[in-house]
Design a protein around this motif. Structure first.
Motif, PDB file in Angstrom:
ATOM      1  N   VAL A 310       0.816  -1.211   0.000  1.00  0.00           N
ATOM      2  CA  VAL A 310       0.000   0.000   0.000  1.00  0.00           C
ATOM      3  C   VAL A 310       0.852   1.264   0.000  1.00  0.00           C
ATOM      4  O   VAL A 310       0.672   2.156  -0.840  1.00  0.00           O
ATOM      5  CB  VAL A 310      -0.964   0.004   1.219  1.00  0.00           C
ATOM      6  CG1 VAL A 310      -1.787   1.286   1.245  1.00  0.00           C
ATOM      7  CG2 VAL A 310      -1.869  -1.211   1.192  1.00  0.00           C
ATOM      8  N   VAL A 311       1.803   1.332   0.924  1.00  0.00           N
ATOM      9  CA  VAL A 311       2.535   2.589   1.136  1.00  0.00           C
ATOM     10  C   VAL A 311       3.603   2.816   0.068  1.00  0.00           C
ATOM     11  O   VAL A 311       3.610   3.852  -0.612  1.00  0.00           O
ATOM     12  CB  VAL A 311       3.163   2.604   2.541  1.00  0.00           C
ATOM     13  CG1 VAL A 311       3.999   3.871   2.730  1.00  0.00           C
ATOM     14  CG2 VAL A 311       2.079   2.537   3.610  1.00  0.00           C
ATOM     15  N   LEU A 312       4.515   1.852  -0.097  1.00  0.00           N
ATOM     16  CA  LEU A 312       5.641   2.066  -1.009  1.00  0.00           C
ATOM     17  C   LEU A 312       5.216   2.285  -2.465  1.00  0.00           C
ATOM     18  O   LEU A 312       5.792   3.148  -3.144  1.00  0.00           O
ATOM     19  CB  LEU A 312       6.624   0.901  -0.912  1.00  0.00           C
ATOM     20  CG  LEU A 312       7.558   0.914   0.311  1.00  0.00           C
ATOM     21  CD1 LEU A 312       8.492  -0.278   0.285  1.00  0.00           C
ATOM     22  CD2 LEU A 312       8.348   2.209   0.369  1.00  0.00           C
ATOM     23  N   PRO A 313       4.240   1.527  -3.012  1.00  0.00           N
ATOM     24  CA  PRO A 313       3.844   1.809  -4.399  1.00  0.00           C
ATOM     25  C   PRO A 313       3.372   3.239  -4.623  1.00  0.00           C
ATOM     26  O   PRO A 313       3.622   3.809  -5.691  1.00  0.00           O
ATOM     27  CB  PRO A 313       2.698   0.804  -4.636  1.00  0.00           C
ATOM     28  CG  PRO A 313       2.996  -0.324  -3.715  1.00  0.00           C
ATOM     29  CD  PRO A 313       3.567   0.318  -2.491  1.00  0.00           C
ATOM     30  N   GLN A 314       2.703   3.837  -3.626  1.00  0.00           N
ATOM     31  CA  GLN A 314       2.274   5.228  -3.758  1.00  0.00           C
ATOM     32  C   GLN A 314       3.417   6.192  -3.452  1.00  0.00           C
ATOM     33  O   GLN A 314       3.524   7.253  -4.073  1.00  0.00           O
ATOM     34  CB  GLN A 314       1.104   5.503  -2.809  1.00  0.00           C
ATOM     35  CG  GLN A 314      -0.128   4.652  -3.088  1.00  0.00           C
ATOM     36  CD  GLN A 314      -1.277   4.981  -2.165  1.00  0.00           C
ATOM     37  OE1 GLN A 314      -1.867   6.062  -2.245  1.00  0.00           O
ATOM     38  NE2 GLN A 314      -1.599   4.056  -1.265  1.00  0.00           N
ATOM     39  N   ALA A 315       4.276   5.813  -2.512  1.00  0.00           N
ATOM     40  CA  ALA A 315       5.381   6.694  -2.134  1.00  0.00           C
ATOM     41  C   ALA A 315       6.421   6.812  -3.240  1.00  0.00           C
ATOM     42  O   ALA A 315       7.106   7.849  -3.338  1.00  0.00           O
ATOM     43  CB  ALA A 315       6.039   6.179  -0.854  1.00  0.00           C
ATOM     44  N   LEU A 316       6.564   5.788  -4.080  1.00  0.00           N
ATOM     45  CA  LEU A 316       7.576   5.818  -5.129  1.00  0.00           C
ATOM     46  C   LEU A 316       7.382   6.989  -6.087  1.00  0.00           C
ATOM     47  O   LEU A 316       8.354   7.488  -6.659  1.00  0.00           O
ATOM     48  CB  LEU A 316       7.562   4.502  -5.913  1.00  0.00           C
ATOM     49  CG  LEU A 316       8.228   3.310  -5.228  1.00  0.00           C
ATOM     50  CD1 LEU A 316       8.033   2.043  -6.037  1.00  0.00           C
ATOM     51  CD2 LEU A 316       9.707   3.575  -5.012  1.00  0.00           C
ATOM     52  N   ARG A 317       6.155   7.431  -6.259  1.00  0.00           N
ATOM     53  CA  ARG A 317       5.900   8.559  -7.161  1.00  0.00           C
ATOM     54  C   ARG A 317       6.527   9.841  -6.621  1.00  0.00           C
ATOM     55  O   ARG A 317       6.834  10.753  -7.375  1.00  0.00           O
ATOM     56  CB  ARG A 317       4.396   8.737  -7.342  1.00  0.00           C
ATOM     57  CG  ARG A 317       3.700   7.496  -7.902  1.00  0.00           C
ATOM     58  CD  ARG A 317       2.216   7.721  -8.105  1.00  0.00           C
ATOM     59  NE  ARG A 317       1.581   6.508  -8.591  1.00  0.00           N
ATOM     60  CZ  ARG A 317       0.924   5.651  -7.820  1.00  0.00           C
ATOM     61  NH1 ARG A 317       0.807   5.902  -6.533  1.00  0.00           N
ATOM     62  NH2 ARG A 317       0.374   4.568  -8.337  1.00  0.00           N
ATOM     63  N   VAL A 318       6.698   9.906  -5.314  1.00  0.00           N
ATOM     64  CA  VAL A 318       7.349  11.058  -4.687  1.00  0.00           C
ATOM     65  C   VAL A 318       8.841  10.815  -4.527  1.00  0.00           C
ATOM     66  O   VAL A 318       9.647  11.742  -4.588  1.00  0.00           O
ATOM     67  CB  VAL A 318       6.702  11.351  -3.311  1.00  0.00           C
ATOM     68  CG1 VAL A 318       7.379  12.529  -2.621  1.00  0.00           C
ATOM     69  CG2 VAL A 318       5.209  11.615  -3.467  1.00  0.00           C
ATOM     70  N   ILE A 319       9.221   9.558  -4.357  1.00  0.00           N
ATOM     71  CA  ILE A 319      10.617   9.218  -4.065  1.00  0.00           C
ATOM     72  C   ILE A 319      11.502   9.314  -5.305  1.00  0.00           C
ATOM     73  O   ILE A 319      12.629   9.835  -5.246  1.00  0.00           O
ATOM     74  CB  ILE A 319      10.701   7.798  -3.463  1.00  0.00           C
ATOM     75  CG1 ILE A 319      10.026   7.767  -2.094  1.00  0.00           C
ATOM     76  CG2 ILE A 319      12.148   7.334  -3.362  1.00  0.00           C
ATOM     77  CD1 ILE A 319       9.891   6.362  -1.529  1.00  0.00           C
ATOM     78  N   ILE A 320      11.016   8.827  -6.448  1.00  0.00           N
ATOM     79  CA  ILE A 320      11.876   8.655  -7.628  1.00  0.00           C
ATOM     80  C   ILE A 320      12.487   9.963  -8.137  1.00  0.00           C
ATOM     81  O   ILE A 320      13.691  10.005  -8.413  1.00  0.00           O
ATOM     82  CB  ILE A 320      11.106   7.929  -8.750  1.00  0.00           C
ATOM     83  CG1 ILE A 320      10.864   6.476  -8.349  1.00  0.00           C
ATOM     84  CG2 ILE A 320      11.871   7.979 -10.061  1.00  0.00           C
ATOM     85  CD1 ILE A 320      10.080   5.676  -9.363  1.00  0.00           C
TER      86      ILE A 320
END
Length: 394
Positions: A310-320
């Motif tokens: 749940v968290v990491l798949p959505q967070a990757l859009r901000v992380i990358i």
């Protein structure tokens, strides 16, 4: 009011804002090209007046100096400056790839630990980030090389692990694999295993979308990637042997030697870059709405499942996006290896080679082209991944 009484209108080329924009951009481009031609012509005039040799014919000349680490066959009596250039590029690429992998793993772990509910883990992560982020990278490289690795014992007092791995002030010595006839089948088996994992991942995702059932993808994928080459290894009669390092006199012979310059540079770049990646990971996780986590918890999902699904798949859009800059900085910071003598592109080509042949323009331009190429490839690859992570419909 008839048409003869209307004010005259201009139908000239400059009356349209679009035409004016095109003309002004064209004139600006001409000015830039003219300046570039002027400075280039001035440069070649000065070179001709001073009798400086130009061209790339020097690449075919014999280098005549040794290299402490080379991923290709290199001999100081026969290898050319072109070989030196290739060695430098490959060594830079090696540091960049290993540094990016290590920094990504460490940054992800520290970034998650930064938000841990465990007080000790969270504070240790914070101390790590604030310590290594605020020390200049050059000082960290010198610290690992001149203090940590230089303090290791000599070859005769090496740290030994399983009587096959040795660590001393001359580097890390590992068993060197020897590929014999039939070892190509192991590589083919690994490639086929990777292909199978790709199709398995697509199937598992489609199955999950249709039924909602989870498939143990990670466990099955690891089993395929490990067991397939291992099975090919035994079926083909174990075609891979190993040469172990052995102490002869005052030094080790045989085996695979990883020089201390490489270790110091990789440690420093990985640890330094990981601090910024960790902060990007923390920011990405905190950017995910708390309602998403609460909804997942209400379904009874475990914390590690919530983080992974749940968290990491959505967070990757901000992380990358910020991580792209850190990868670029890591590759470019590898040029600081010249401070400890690691044989990458700047040390070998813009340093030793330039001092011998003196053709600064060609050498500097080739070195700049290498870093530019690396940066463009990294940017294109990660921007493509970032585009794949975008939410559909936005």
């Amino acid at each position: 009011m008839n048409k003869s009484q209307l004010p005259p209108t201009s139908g000239g080329l400059l009356s349209s804002p679009r035409n004016r924009a095109i003309i002004f951009q064209f004139l600006a481009l001409l000015a830039v090209v003219a300046c570039a031609l002027y400075f280039t012509n001035n440069m070649f005039d000065n070179i001709e007046k001073r009798g400086i040799t130009t061209g790339f014919s020097f690449l075919g000349e014999t280098a005549g100096f040794g290299v402490s680490q080379s991923l290709i066959a290199y001999d100081d009596t026969t290898s050319t400056f072109l070989d030196v250039f290739i060695v430098g590029v490959l060594n830079t690429l090696l540091v960049g790839v290993i540094g990016i992998i290590c920094a990504s793993i460490l940054g992800l772990l520290v970034g998650i630990g930064r938000l841990s509910s465990n007080f000790i883990v969270a504070k240790l992560s914070l101390v790590y980030i604030e310590t290594f982020r605020n020390i200049p990278i050059l000082l960290q490289i010198l610290f690992w090389y001149n203090i940590v690795l230089a303090a290791l014992p000599g070859p005769r007092q090496s740290f030994s692990y399983f009587e096959s791995v040795f660590l001393n002030n001359r580097g890390l010595l590992l068993p060197e694999p020897i590929f014999q006839s039939g070892s190509m089948f192991i590589l083919i088996a690994f490639v086929l295993a990777c292909t199978a994992v790709i199709f398995l991942t697509r199937w598992a995702k489609k199955r999950h979308d249709q039924t909602g059932e989870e498939f143990p993808l990670i466990k099955v994928s690891l089993a395929i990637l490990i067991l397939s080459p291992l099975l090919a290894y035994f079926v083909t009669g174990q075609p891979i042997a190993a040469e172990y390092p052995a102490l002869k006199g005052f030094n080790f012979v045989g085996g695979l030697a990883i020089i201390p310059e490489f270790l110091a540079l990789t440690f420093a770049l990985s640890i330094y870059t990981a601090t910024y990646i960790a902060e990007a990971v923390r920011a990405g996780i905190e950017a995910v709405a708390s309602g998403q986590k609460e909804a997942a918890e209400s379904l009874g999902l475990k914390k590690h499942i919530i983080l992974r699904k749940v968290v990491l798949p959505q967070a990757l859009r901000v992380i990358i996006p910020p991580v792209i800059n850190q990868y670029l900085n890591l590759v470019k910071n590898s040029s600081l290896a010249t401070a400890i003598g690691y044989p990458e592109i700047v040390t070998l080509f813009s340093g030793t080679t330039l001092n011998q042949v003196g053709q600064a323009i060609e050498i500097i331009m080739m070195t700049m082209a290498v870093y530019l190429t690396f940066s463009i490839v990294i940017s294109l690859l990660l921007n493509w991944i970032n585009a794949k992570m975008e939410i559909k419909g936005r």
